[in-house]
Design a protein around this motif. Structure first.
Motif, PDB file in Angstrom:
ATOM      1  N   MET A   1       0.827  -1.152  -0.007  1.00 50.55           N
ATOM      2  CA  MET A   1      -0.035  -0.007  -0.125  1.00 50.55           C
ATOM      3  C   MET A   1       0.975   1.355  -0.180  1.00 50.55           C
ATOM      4  N   SER A   2       0.784   2.120  -0.981  1.00 51.75           N
ATOM      5  CA  SER A   2       1.472   3.333  -0.893  1.00 51.75           C
ATOM      6  C   SER A   2       1.067   4.230   0.153  1.00 51.75           C
ATOM      7  N   THR A   3       1.841   5.142   0.290  1.00 56.63           N
ATOM      8  CA  THR A   3       1.717   6.261   1.328  1.00 56.63           C
ATOM      9  C   THR A   3       0.431   7.224   0.946  1.00 56.63           C
ATOM     10  N   ARG A   4       0.162   7.427  -0.224  1.00 60.41           N
ATOM     11  CA  ARG A   4      -0.882   8.148  -0.721  1.00 60.41           C
ATOM     12  C   ARG A   4      -2.216   7.595  -0.516  1.00 60.41           C
ATOM     13  N   SER A   5      -2.394   6.343  -0.764  1.00 56.64           N
ATOM     14  CA  SER A   5      -3.509   5.688  -0.646  1.00 56.64           C
ATOM     15  C   SER A   5      -3.924   5.392   1.005  1.00 56.64           C
ATOM     16  N   ALA A   6      -2.672   5.392   1.793  1.00 58.80           N
ATOM     17  CA  ALA A   6      -2.811   5.397   2.875  1.00 58.80           C
ATOM     18  C   ALA A   6      -3.505   6.492   3.889  1.00 58.80           C
ATOM     19  N   ARG A   7      -3.335   7.980   3.179  1.00 58.75           N
ATOM     20  CA  ARG A   7      -3.734   8.944   3.736  1.00 58.75           C
ATOM     21  C   ARG A   7      -5.054   9.358   3.225  1.00 58.75           C
ATOM     22  N   TYR A   8      -5.543   8.838   2.122  1.00 63.19           N
ATOM     23  CA  TYR A   8      -6.809   9.246   1.487  1.00 63.19           C
ATOM     24  C   TYR A   8      -8.085   9.024   2.508  1.00 63.19           C
ATOM     25  N   PRO A   9      -8.178   8.022   3.256  1.00 57.95           N
ATOM     26  CA  PRO A   9      -9.097   7.819   4.277  1.00 57.95           C
ATOM     27  C   PRO A   9      -9.348   8.931   5.318  1.00 57.95           C
ATOM     28  N   SER A  10      -7.826   9.303   5.837  1.00 59.43           N
ATOM     29  CA  SER A  10      -7.971  10.368   6.890  1.00 59.43           C
ATOM     30  C   SER A  10      -8.352  11.526   6.311  1.00 59.43           C
ATOM     31  N   TRP A  11      -8.114  11.875   5.070  1.00 60.09           N
ATOM     32  CA  TRP A  11      -8.319  13.237   4.265  1.00 60.09           C
ATOM     33  C   TRP A  11     -10.087  13.126   4.085  1.00 60.09           C
ATOM     34  N   ILE A  12     -10.626  11.923   3.715  1.00 57.43           N
ATOM     35  CA  ILE A  12     -11.976  11.872   3.472  1.00 57.43           C
ATOM     36  C   ILE A  12     -12.609  12.274   4.794  1.00 57.43           C
ATOM     37  N   ARG A  13     -12.098  11.449   5.898  1.00 56.24           N
ATOM     38  CA  ARG A  13     -12.840  11.866   7.393  1.00 56.24           C
ATOM     39  C   ARG A  13     -12.594  13.332   7.655  1.00 56.24           C
ATOM     40  N   TRP A  14     -11.502  13.990   7.439  1.00 57.80           N
ATOM     41  CA  TRP A  14     -11.122  15.490   7.852  1.00 57.80           C
ATOM     42  C   TRP A  14     -12.333  16.227   7.062  1.00 57.80           C
ATOM     43  N   VAL A  15     -12.127  16.294   5.782  1.00 59.91           N
ATOM     44  CA  VAL A  15     -13.104  16.986   4.924  1.00 59.91           C
ATOM     45  C   VAL A  15     -14.564  16.778   5.198  1.00 59.91           C
ATOM     46  N   THR A  16     -14.997  15.611   5.401  1.00 63.47           N
ATOM     47  CA  THR A  16     -16.187  15.220   6.022  1.00 63.47           C
ATOM     48  C   THR A  16     -16.545  16.135   7.170  1.00 63.47           C
ATOM     49  N   LEU A  17     -15.879  16.040   8.189  1.00 64.15           N
ATOM     50  CA  LEU A  17     -15.916  16.614   9.547  1.00 64.15           C
ATOM     51  C   LEU A  17     -16.100  18.111   9.287  1.00 64.15           C
ATOM     52  N   ALA A  18     -15.258  18.752   8.533  1.00 62.64           N
ATOM     53  CA  ALA A  18     -15.097  20.077   8.198  1.00 62.64           C
ATOM     54  C   ALA A  18     -16.490  20.609   7.387  1.00 62.64           C
ATOM     55  N   MET A  19     -16.747  19.860   6.683  1.00 66.51           N
ATOM     56  CA  MET A  19     -18.254  20.248   5.830  1.00 66.51           C
ATOM     57  C   MET A  19     -19.377  20.036   6.732  1.00 66.51           C
ATOM     58  N   LEU A  20     -19.511  18.938   7.697  1.00 65.81           N
ATOM     59  CA  LEU A  20     -20.485  18.884   8.833  1.00 65.81           C
ATOM     60  C   LEU A  20     -20.290  20.194   9.747  1.00 65.81           C
ATOM     61  N   ALA A  21     -19.188  20.605  10.170  1.00 65.33           N
ATOM     62  CA  ALA A  21     -19.082  21.701  11.085  1.00 65.33           C
ATOM     63  C   ALA A  21     -19.460  23.063  10.369  1.00 65.33           C
ATOM     64  N   HIS A  22     -19.238  23.258   8.901  1.00 67.30           N
ATOM     65  CA  HIS A  22     -19.663  24.397   8.211  1.00 67.30           C
ATOM     66  C   HIS A  22     -21.257  24.362   8.088  1.00 67.30           C
ATOM     67  N   ALA A  23     -21.811  23.064   7.780  1.00 61.65           N
ATOM     68  CA  ALA A  23     -23.172  23.060   7.656  1.00 61.65           C
ATOM     69  C   ALA A  23     -23.909  23.287   8.950  1.00 61.65           C
ATOM     70  N   PHE A  24     -23.244  22.875  10.151  1.00 60.20           N
ATOM     71  CA  PHE A  24     -23.846  23.261  11.454  1.00 60.20           C
ATOM     72  C   PHE A  24     -24.029  24.704  11.566  1.00 60.20           C
ATOM     73  N   LEU A  25     -22.757  25.358  11.491  1.00 61.91           N
ATOM     74  CA  LEU A  25     -22.845  26.945  11.506  1.00 61.91           C
ATOM     75  C   LEU A  25     -23.761  27.407  10.731  1.00 61.91           C
ATOM     76  N   THR A  26     -24.039  26.983   9.514  1.00 65.10           N
ATOM     77  CA  THR A  26     -25.046  27.673   8.456  1.00 65.10           C
ATOM     78  C   THR A  26     -26.278  27.538   8.830  1.00 65.10           C
ATOM     79  N   VAL A  27     -26.548  26.394   9.481  1.00 66.87           N
ATOM     80  CA  VAL A  27     -28.009  25.980   9.800  1.00 66.87           C
ATOM     81  C   VAL A  27     -28.217  26.858  11.123  1.00 66.87           C
ATOM     82  N   VAL A  28     -27.307  27.124  12.054  1.00 63.34           N
ATOM     83  CA  VAL A  28     -27.559  27.784  13.211  1.00 63.34           C
ATOM     84  C   VAL A  28     -27.687  29.109  13.025  1.00 63.34           C
TER      85      VAL A  28
END
Length: 95
Positions: A1-28
């Motif tokens: 497994m390459s280093t790039r593919s190992a970081r992809y799931p953590s990147w997806i989790r981080w982006v998803t968390l950031a999008m959820l946080a922004h959605a929360f702020l927008t709704v509030v």
């Protein structure tokens, strides 16, 4: 497994968390603006102001809640005065 593919799931989790946080702020923010417009001498709550209040009230409470809420009111009132002054100065320079 390459280093790039190992970081992809953590990147997806981080982006998803950031999008959820922004959605929360927008709704509030949208809920706050529709429920009560607020005093005329205050700037409406922005996503950044809601984020600051959330962090200082929930995540890292250093002072009591009334101190932080009073500070937020002062800051928004100051922003409203600054915006009014800025628009007034713009209007006089254009005439």
């Amino acid at each position: 497994m390459s280093t790039r593919s190992a970081r992809y799931p953590s990147w997806i989790r981080w982006v998803t968390l950031a999008m959820l946080a922004h959605a929360f702020l927008t709704v509030v923010r949208a809920d706050e603006h529709t429920r009560r417009p607020g005093p005329a001498d205050l700037v409406p709550l922005s996503c950044n102001e809601i984020q600051r209040l959330f962090i200082t009230l929930v995540v890292r409470p250093v002072h009591d809640a009334s101190h932080r809420l009073g500070w937020s009111d002062w800051r928004r009132r100051h922003q409203a005065r600054s915006r009014t002054s800025h628009y007034r100065r713009q209007a006089t320079s254009q005439t």
